[in-house]
Motif scaffolding. Structure first.
Motif: not given
Length: 403
Positions: A136-159
């Protein structure tokens, strides 16, 4: 003359009457002595059996015990010491436990067989669960590196939510599972992990005069994250579970092979230290792997001290010692929060002196000095506590767990 004769008669009769009086007194003493001897004093030589009373008080312990040391461990857990065993005419607790174990067998009750090895499916079950936080953490980190701006914040919260849920599921079964209702450290652990992710960047930004915020309220550039420590710690859940399993299996083996509580304590200390060293070695390897994969600077000191702190706290909590981990984790989290608060409070007029100790530590060892000292001191405290508590035989009595 009759008076004189009578007087002589009384004088001549004196010795026989004295002899008779002594004979009567001797007879009286001989009659009284059996009466005094028949009194129940001292109580040790009467029909009362204090060991039998103790066996009745701990009947369930005696019935399920597979060896005398298990009874000794149970007595130790209930506060029976060698001084208490001396009241039962035994030199130590183990000698008393041997009599209780032997007498339980003589009563016609067959002691239960040693618990069988856990089935392969049970071990495979909790092994798979311990892999969930890392995935789960690896997927969350991948999401943080692939997104920017507001989607990055959403990815961080969901992760963060997914990793928290996966961690909770992983710790509900297996060697790292705590007893029901004993989870007093979740808030502290979340703070420590959040600081490992954000703390160093925020601390450095505070030292440099930031964090900088644009007029529209957004941050100037991406928020400084340090994903390597959190990812390595999440991946280390599986090695931590196996290390705890090896500690429990080794302790049970030494418990059955020892002949006294002191012998077990002596042999359990190297086992505990070896388990901690094995976990730290696995965490170091995972740190090297994640550092190369994410191309981030290695955060070895703060991550290793945090990992040791969390691992020891979980071991103590699993074995029922929850007070010390709660206090130490609270102290470590408070130290990190105090360091951050001091830097921001120093910006108030006349309060620049508040940042002097923190600034001195940062100048000496960088932002990593704060979590390294806080978690390192906490880990050392818990290690000393574990050397005293987890080396007791009573801490490793068998429990009804499927693993």
């Amino acid at each position: 003359m009759d008076r004189t004769g009578g007087t002589h008669t009384r004088v001549d009769a004196g010795p026989p009457s004295d002899t008779a009086a002594r004979a009567e007194a001797s007879a009286a003493r001989s009659v009284e002595e059996p009466t005094a001897a028949s009194r129940p004093n001292p109580p040790r030589r009467t029909g009362a059996d204090p060991v039998k009373a103790l066996m009745h008080r701990h009947r369930e312990l005696c019935e399920r015990a597979v060896d005398p040391l298990e009874i000794a461990a149970g007595l130790e857990a209930h506060g029976v010491t060698d001084r208490t065993a001396a009241r039962f005419l035994h030199r130590d607790v183990f000698s008393l436990a041997e009599e209780m174990y032997a007498r339980t067998s003589r009563d016609g009750e067959t002691p239960p067989a040693p618990p069988p090895l856990p089935p392969l499916r049970a071990r495979a079950g909790w092994t798979v669960l311990t892999l969930l936080p890392g995935a789960a953490c690896a997927a969350a980190v991948a999401g943080l590196h692939l997104t920017h701006g507001r989607p990055r914040l959403i990815a961080a919260v969901v992760g963060a939510l997914v990793v928290t849920l996966a961690l909770r599921v992983a710790l509900n079964r297996g060697p790292l599972a705590g007893r029901p209702g004993l989870r007093p450290t979740a808030t502290r652990i979340c703070w420590l992990l959040a600081y490992a992710l954000l703390g160093d960047g925020l601390l450095q930004a505070a030292v440099d005069g930031g964090p900088d915020v644009l007029p529209d309220g957004t941050a100037d550039g991406p928020w400084p994250l340090t994903a390597v420590p959190v990812l390595a710690l999440a991946l280390s859940c599986a090695p931590a579970a196996w290390c705890a399993h090896l500690l429990a299996a080794g302790a049970r083996h030494k418990l059955s092979a020892s002949r006294a509580l002191k012998d077990f304590a002596t042999s359990a200390k190297p086992l505990l230290l070896g388990t901690l060293a094995l976990y730290l070695a696995a965490l170091t390897a995972l740190l090297a792997l994640t550092t190369g994969t994410l191309d981030e600077p290695g955060a070895y000191p703060q991550t290793l001290t945090l990992g040791a702190l969390l691992f020891l706290a979980r071991l103590l909590t699993t074995h029922g010692f929850t007070h010390a981990p709660a206090l130490v984790l609270t102290a470590a989290a408070s130290a990190e929060a105090t360091a951050l608060s001091a830097l921001f409070a120093a910006r108030l007029p006349g309060c620049a002196w508040l940042a002097t100790p923190v600034q001195a530590l940062i100048d000496a060892g960088g932002p990593a000095a704060i979590p390294t000292l806080a978690c390192g001191a906490g880990a050392l405290t818990l290690l000393l506590h574990a050397m005293r508590t987890l080396t007791r035989a009573s801490a490793h009595t068998p429990q009804d767990q499927p693993w």
